[in-house]
Scaffold this motif. Structure first.
Motif, PDB file in Angstrom:
ATOM      1  N   ARG A 193       0.819  -1.223   0.000  1.00 44.82           N
ATOM      2  CA  ARG A 193       0.000   0.000   0.000  1.00 44.82           C
ATOM      3  C   ARG A 193       0.842   1.258   0.000  1.00 44.82           C
ATOM      4  O   ARG A 193       0.513   2.240  -0.660  1.00 44.82           O
ATOM      5  CB  ARG A 193      -0.918  -0.013   1.225  1.00 44.82           C
ATOM      6  CG  ARG A 193      -2.001  -1.080   1.179  1.00 44.82           C
ATOM      7  CD  ARG A 193      -2.845  -1.036   2.437  1.00 44.82           C
ATOM      8  NE  ARG A 193      -3.874  -2.075   2.428  1.00 44.82           N
ATOM      9  CZ  ARG A 193      -4.706  -2.277   3.437  1.00 44.82           C
ATOM     10  NH1 ARG A 193      -4.639  -1.518   4.530  1.00 44.82           N
ATOM     11  NH2 ARG A 193      -5.605  -3.232   3.365  1.00 44.82           N
ATOM     12  N   GLN A 194       1.949   1.224   0.744  1.00 43.54           N
ATOM     13  CA  GLN A 194       2.756   2.431   0.841  1.00 43.54           C
ATOM     14  C   GLN A 194       3.324   2.820  -0.518  1.00 43.54           C
ATOM     15  O   GLN A 194       3.252   3.983  -0.927  1.00 43.54           O
ATOM     16  CB  GLN A 194       3.902   2.231   1.841  1.00 43.54           C
ATOM     17  CG  GLN A 194       3.439   2.034   3.270  1.00 43.54           C
ATOM     18  CD  GLN A 194       3.365   0.560   3.631  1.00 43.54           C
ATOM     19  OE1 GLN A 194       2.933  -0.258   2.828  1.00 43.54           O
ATOM     20  NE2 GLN A 194       3.792   0.232   4.830  1.00 43.54           N
ATOM     21  N   LYS A 248       2.201   2.001  -3.393  1.00 39.74           N
ATOM     22  CA  LYS A 248       1.096   2.341  -4.293  1.00 39.74           C
ATOM     23  C   LYS A 248       0.736   3.821  -4.191  1.00 39.74           C
ATOM     24  O   LYS A 248       0.302   4.441  -5.159  1.00 39.74           O
ATOM     25  CB  LYS A 248      -0.115   1.467  -3.972  1.00 39.74           C
ATOM     26  CG  LYS A 248      -1.178   1.447  -5.041  1.00 39.74           C
ATOM     27  CD  LYS A 248      -2.275   0.468  -4.694  1.00 39.74           C
ATOM     28  CE  LYS A 248      -1.758  -0.964  -4.709  1.00 39.74           C
ATOM     29  NZ  LYS A 248      -2.856  -1.946  -4.482  1.00 39.74           N
ATOM     30  N   LYS A 249       0.926   4.371  -3.016  1.00 43.58           N
ATOM     31  CA  LYS A 249       0.583   5.780  -2.782  1.00 43.58           C
ATOM     32  C   LYS A 249       1.709   6.730  -3.174  1.00 43.58           C
ATOM     33  O   LYS A 249       1.524   7.942  -3.158  1.00 43.58           O
ATOM     34  CB  LYS A 249       0.263   5.998  -1.302  1.00 43.58           C
ATOM     35  CG  LYS A 249      -0.959   5.254  -0.802  1.00 43.58           C
ATOM     36  CD  LYS A 249      -1.131   5.471   0.685  1.00 43.58           C
ATOM     37  CE  LYS A 249      -2.328   4.710   1.231  1.00 43.58           C
ATOM     38  NZ  LYS A 249      -2.467   4.886   2.696  1.00 43.58           N
ATOM     39  N   ASN A 250       2.870   6.172  -3.523  1.00 42.49           N
ATOM     40  CA  ASN A 250       4.060   7.002  -3.604  1.00 42.49           C
ATOM     41  C   ASN A 250       4.372   7.599  -4.968  1.00 42.49           C
ATOM     42  O   ASN A 250       5.425   8.200  -5.138  1.00 42.49           O
ATOM     43  CB  ASN A 250       5.281   6.222  -3.101  1.00 42.49           C
ATOM     44  CG  ASN A 250       5.362   6.209  -1.594  1.00 42.49           C
ATOM     45  OD1 ASN A 250       4.794   7.068  -0.939  1.00 42.49           O
ATOM     46  ND2 ASN A 250       6.060   5.239  -1.044  1.00 42.49           N
TER      47      ASN A 250
END
Length: 272
Positions: A132-133, A135-137
């Motif tokens: 998830r991290q 993916k947000k970056n």
């Protein structure tokens, strides 16, 4: 990792913390991850099928995994430009500066991924953990090759057996160094000889430099990182032999003695 470092000062509390954490993971989380891996193993899921066109594409070739330990120089980096190369982390900062890119780049840690996105190619030659991290970056994530990472090794007892994978479409196992992920990628692609460069494993608290090129994430209290990395490399050595792959250490100096050492100069400037 910072919490783990703080807990080192309170061994009894750390022991209870690790037991509770391990219990929660193996009872509540791991079964779902294992189910997903089984579906991918049986090809019932196509989420990571883009990785398949890399499987065994480089059989019986050799590849250099270039890490960013302080022993690595730009001269050695440029000298390997005619070899197959997998770079990790901040080595991508040298891409624009030198005009030479590694064939593939691996950046797994979410903080490093976010920091290094401006330096990375926006292509499938970049591998990263599917979490998830990351993916947000940033926008680059959608074009980079995502790998399902099994974090089970983080929750095993120190005495419990660990492993690496030879099928990254099913999963790759994480560890204390991104090089471990790069090794699994190389095995999946069919390379039978893997040479490590810049894997110093030397994190002296008083050392002037921990990296030849810095990814901007340094915890000067994390002085046991080298020891944990060496444990990971020991696991990699064991499983690589099972998979029929030879790993050599071409690093100039450093603390890593798990693999046979070879002289890097023997490969500089030679075609792959």
């Amino acid at each position: 990792m910072q919490l783990q470092n703080k807990l080192d000062a309170y061994p009894e509390i750390k022991k209870v913390y690790l037991i509770v954490r391990r219990y929660i993971y193996f009872i509540c989380i791991n079964p779902f991850l294992q189910f997903g891996q089984l579906r991918r193993k049986l090809h019932l899921s196509s989420k990571y099928k883009s990785l398949r066109n890399l499987k065994n594409q480089y059989c019986n070739k050799k590849v250099f995994i270039i890490a960013t330990g302080p022993s690595l120089t730009k001269e050695d980096y440029l000298g390997l430009k005619d070899q197959y190369t997998i770079g990790v982390n901040a080595i991508c900062k040298w891409f624009g500066e030198t005009g030479v890119k590694t064939d593939w780049l691996v950046v797994s840690d979410p903080k490093a991924y976010k920091t290094l996105l401006p330096y990375m190619p926006d292509t499938g030659e970049v591998f990263t953990s599917d979490n998830r991290q990351n993916k947000k970056n940033g926008a680059g994530y959608k074009n980079h090759r995502r790998i399902p990472v099994d974090i089970t090794n983080n929750y095993r007892k120190d005495s419990a057996p660990r492993r690496i994978s030879n099928d990254i479409e099913v999963c790759a196992y994480n560890g204390n160094t991104v090089v471990l992920l790069a090794i699994q990628i190389a095995i999946y692609m069919g390379f039978k000889e893997i040479y490590l460069v810049g894997t110093d494993c030397n994190y002296d608290k008083n050392a002037k430099n921990w990296y030849s090129v810095n990814h901007g994430i340094i915890d000067k209290n994390n002085v046991t990182a080298g020891e944990r990395m060496i444990r990971d490399y020991t696991v990699a050595h064991k499983w690589a032999e099972i998979y029929g792959v030879n790993i050599y250490n071409a690093t100039r100096g450093g603390m890593l003695e798990v693999f046979p050492r070879v002289n890097l100069d023997a490969f500089i400037g030679l075609e792959g």
